[in-house]
Design an enzyme around this catalytic site. Structure first.
Site, PDB file in Angstrom:
ATOM      1  CG  HIS A 196      -1.919  -1.108   1.224  1.00  0.00           C
ATOM      2  ND1 HIS A 196      -2.883  -1.274   0.249  1.00  0.00           N
ATOM      3  CD2 HIS A 196      -2.061  -2.152   2.085  1.00  0.00           C
ATOM      4  CE1 HIS A 196      -3.587  -2.360   0.516  1.00  0.00           C
ATOM      5  NE2 HIS A 196      -3.107  -2.913   1.621  1.00  0.00           N
ATOM      6  CG  HIS A 211      -6.337  -4.109   7.324  1.00  0.00           C
ATOM      7  ND1 HIS A 211      -6.472  -4.901   6.203  1.00  0.00           N
ATOM      8  CD2 HIS A 211      -7.563  -3.594   7.569  1.00  0.00           C
ATOM      9  CE1 HIS A 211      -7.731  -4.862   5.800  1.00  0.00           C
ATOM     10  NE2 HIS A 211      -8.405  -4.075   6.605  1.00  0.00           N
TER      11      HIS A 211
END
Length: 154
Positions: free
Chosen positions: A42, A149
């Protein structure tokens, strides 16, 4: 009589359930911490085309990921987000944090192909995001809390 009518279906369902359970929910490579895998998936300070960025992820998981979001800021900035007030994550846990404002993001959505020839469309936007955090593991940077996350783009 009921068991006789059920026949092989319960056994088939049990076997199917056991097979599905073998598919990893998180395809995190064994040699990475959750935070390192988060960074790989990410964090992308300089935007790249989805086909190129996603090929880096696919080489670890060996399948085409349906959707992935890249945050265009350094890992240190994302880690700082973990210092904002706690909020509830989608799963109900209270270890999520929202970015202080909109950030540059790229969303990559699978359109076609099979690994290793995955094809993606990309969408660029500025939006706040929410990350889940945990204490660092051995091998993680020295922040008090680290992102593990990407929970949501707001």
């Amino acid at each position: 009589m009921a068991p006789a009518r059920a026949g092989c279906c319960p056994l088939l369902l049990l076997l199917l359930g056991l097979w599905v359970a073998q598919i990893p929910v998180s395809a995190k490579p064994k040699d990475m911490t959750s935070s390192q895998w988060f960074k790989t998936q990410h964090v992308q300070p300089s935007p790249e085309a989805c086909y190129l960025a996603m090929s880096n992820i696919s080489k670890y998981i060996e399948w085409c990921k349906d959707l992935n979001t890249f945050l265009h800021e350094p890992f240190s900035s994302v880690a700082t987000t973990c210092q904002t007030p706690n909020i509830a994550c989608k799963n109900g846990h209270k270890n999520c944090h929202q970015s202080s404002g909109p950030m540059s993001l790229t969303m990559c959505e699978l359109t076609s192909g099979k690994y290793p020839n995955c094809r993606y469309k990309e969408k660029h936007l500025n939006a706040p995001y929410i990350v889940a955090r945990d204490p660092p593991q051995q091998g993680d940077p020295g922040y008090p809390l680290v992102p593990v996350h990407l929970d949501k783009v707001v």
